[in-house]
Enzyme design. Structure first.
Site, mmCIF file in Angstrom:
data_model
loop_
_atom_site.group_PDB
_atom_site.id
_atom_site.type_symbol
_atom_site.label_atom_id
_atom_site.label_comp_id
_atom_site.label_asym_id
_atom_site.label_seq_id
_atom_site.Cartn_x
_atom_site.Cartn_y
_atom_site.Cartn_z
ATOM 1 N N CYS A 141 -12.672 -37.658 86.071
ATOM 2 C CA CYS A 141 -14.032 -37.225 85.714
ATOM 3 C C CYS A 141 -14.908 -37.025 86.941
ATOM 4 O O CYS A 141 -16.018 -36.499 86.825
ATOM 5 C CB CYS A 141 -14.665 -38.240 84.778
ATOM 6 N N HIS A 146 -19.171 -33.259 78.541
ATOM 7 C CA HIS A 146 -18.389 -33.831 79.630
ATOM 8 C C HIS A 146 -17.016 -33.162 79.740
ATOM 9 O O HIS A 146 -15.997 -33.779 79.472
ATOM 10 C CB HIS A 146 -18.252 -35.341 79.392
#
Ligand SMILES: [Zn+2]
Lengths: 145, 392
Positions: B87, B332
């Site tokens: 991420c 995300h």
């Protein structure tokens, strides 16, 4: 011990992770700084030394935090409980908690459980709580094999 | 003296669900918008850092992912470095671009992040996400990222410093910001009751607190100061770029990777957390904002909830956090997230953030974390940006 010794470390697949007889996790403890890791690593994460000895950690620990997971994964039917456990005289490990009825009890003492393929923790063992507080067995002269 | 680096252009493809768009389509829109914003064409780009985390497992494009999407927008021949840091890949690409310019290796560098997480079989996406950990150690345990955040937050519910109500109210705030962001995946407002009553994912987290599967792309053009002329527009400068990786937890405790990384960024910039005017933090689950307020030094340890309750982190507060809506509301798409944060902060510093514009910020902080090494994020980057010209 010379860092080059880590070149001869046993392959990761051959390092034991459980001691079934002792009912404990087997990991590495650095003979120089005392740093512990599960599973054992070739080189110590704390001091960079290579004198990492294999041994069983304590069967007791503290469940520091937990969560009840509501989303199933392959081979894992929800809900299941995951926890962060500080093994007495050992590392911090994460794993499944079985038999925890009330997650509001956390933090609480837990016992390490192992079988041939996996490990988990159970809370508040009561009279069955193992008396083994010795932590990692005394380092032997044997290197990881 | 290292070269001064400026953010010359930013662009995004809106985050959301785009089953009929390919990775190339998503990357094209974000990449071209960043070039147009910088006022340059593709041939002016001297180097590219490309971030993607999951195309190997989800689209089968395991290698040369950057090259395959860049050819769609006329960028060929230049060095393309493919970056993967879970991420935190987007901010890792940005950090590498900063280094490339500071070193003198290139004067105009593109950082591009793109991700397509919606695929026919959702379990493949979950498998890919779970691979952001050491599978040799944790495979089969069922450690999903929601559980990781659940564990962190339960610790604080247990000591009473955070309440379930706080968790819900942070999500309400994030959604309110996301609702004002045309690039956000979830442009809806919610109430605390809706948040608390939504489906439990990993106690104490409920569905409306969590980021979801998302497609999207974001891009930033970085340049050596002075090489691209951009008259009439505020200049956004990179004040600090700090990176770190995860480490084995000390049973006795100790500072988090985010804290250590932020301390280095503050030192590099010669500023402190009290100088930050707006921040984008890695709230893959909205309540993580409470923890990161403490980790980044915005408030004392243990005071995250109190800081939030004071209104400090609201759009009109003293230190607005996640004006974009954050990961949980803006979305995300793993490899693009870090660059979306930096795009948002650039818009905020320029005064181009529309309905979600915060009041005259000068210094902005972005914190982006990725992966998990049994308790600590596997990668973390903290960036500080500064608006050079005073607000009029
Ligand atoms: Zn050591």
């Amino acid at each position: 011990m010379d860092l080059a010794a880590a070149l001869d470390c046993a392959p990761t697949g051959e390092r034991p992770r459980f001691d079934l007889a002792a009912g404990a996790l087997v990991g590495g403890r650095c003979a120089d700084c005392g740093g512990t890791a599960w599973p054992a690593r070739a080189v110590c994460h704390r001091c960079g030394g290579a004198d990492v000895r294999l041994g069983a950690f304590s069967r007791t620990g503290t469940l520091v935090s937990c969560t009840r997971v509501m989303v199933s994964r392959p081979g894992l039917e929800a809900p299941y409980v995951l926890g962060q456990v500080r093994v007495d005289d050992g590392p911090v490990v994460f794993g499944q908690i079985l038999g925890l009825d009330d997650t509001e009890m956390v933090p609480c003492p837990v016992t390490v459980r192992v079988d041939a393929a996996r490990y988990w923790f159970t809370p508040d063992p009561g009279p069955d709580r193992p008396q083994d507080d010795a932590g990692l067995h005394a380092p032997t002269d044997e290197r990881q094999n | 003296m290292a070269e001064d680096v400026v953010v010359a252009g930013v662009g995004m493809h809106p985050f959301g669900r785009y089953p009929d768009r390919s990775l190339k389509d998503l990357a094209r829109v974000a990449g071209l918008r960043a070039l147009l914003d910088a006022g340059i064409g593709p041939r002016r780009v001297r180097m590219v850092y490309s971030s993607n985390a999951m195309a190997g497992m989800l689209q089968g494009q395991e290698m040369v992912r950057g090259q395959t999407v860049l050819r769609e927008i006329g960028i060929e021949g230049v060095p393309v470095v493919n970056v993967e840091n879970a991420c935190a890949g987007g901010s890792t690409a940005f950090a590498q671009a900063v280094m490339a310019i500071r070193s003198g290796a290139a004067d105009v560098v593109l950082a591009l992040g793109f991700e397509k997480m919606f695929v026919a079989d959702r379990s493949r996406t979950l498998d890919a996400l779970e691979s952001a950990a050491d599978l040799d150690v944790v495979a089969g345990l069922g450690i999903q990222f929601t559980a990781v955040y659940g564990l962190r937050l339960r610790l604080r519910l247990a000591d009473g410093s955070i309440t379930r109500r706080d968790l819900a109210e942070v999500s309400v705030k994030s959604h309110a910001n996301g609702a004002r962001n045309p690039y956000a995946q979830h442009q809806v407002t919610v109430t605390a009751e809706q948040v608390l009553e939504s489906r439990c994912i990993a106690d104490p987290l409920t569905l409306l607190m969590c980021s979801s599967i998302c497609d999207g792309a974001a891009a930033v053009v970085l340049a050596r100061s002075g090489v691209l002329s951009q008259p009439g527009r505020p200049t956004v400068r990179v004040l600090a770029s700090a990176s770190g990786s995860g480490f084995t937890l000390d049973p006795a405790g100790g500072p988090s990777g985010a804290t250590l990384c932020a301390e280095r960024a503050y030192e590099q910039a010669g500023v402190g957390p009290g100088d930050v005017n707006v921040a984008e933090v890695h709230d893959a689950m909205a309540p993580a904002e409470l923890l990161y307020s403490e980790a980044l030094g915005f408030c004392p340890p243990g005071d995250g909830a109190r800081f939030f309750r004071s209104g400090a982190t609201a759009l009109d507060g003293r230190l607005p956090i996640n004006p974009s809506g954050g990961l949980a509301s803006r979305g995300h798409p793993v490899g693009a997230t870090g660059l979306a944060q930096l795009a948002e902060l650039t818009w905020q510093l320029r005064g181009e953030a529309g309905e979600r514009q915060v009041r005259r910020p000068r210094i902005a902080l972005a914190q982006n974390s990725g992966g998990w090494l049994e308790g600590e994020s596997a990668a973390v980057n903290v960036h500080l940006l500064e608006r050079m010209e005073p607000w009029i």
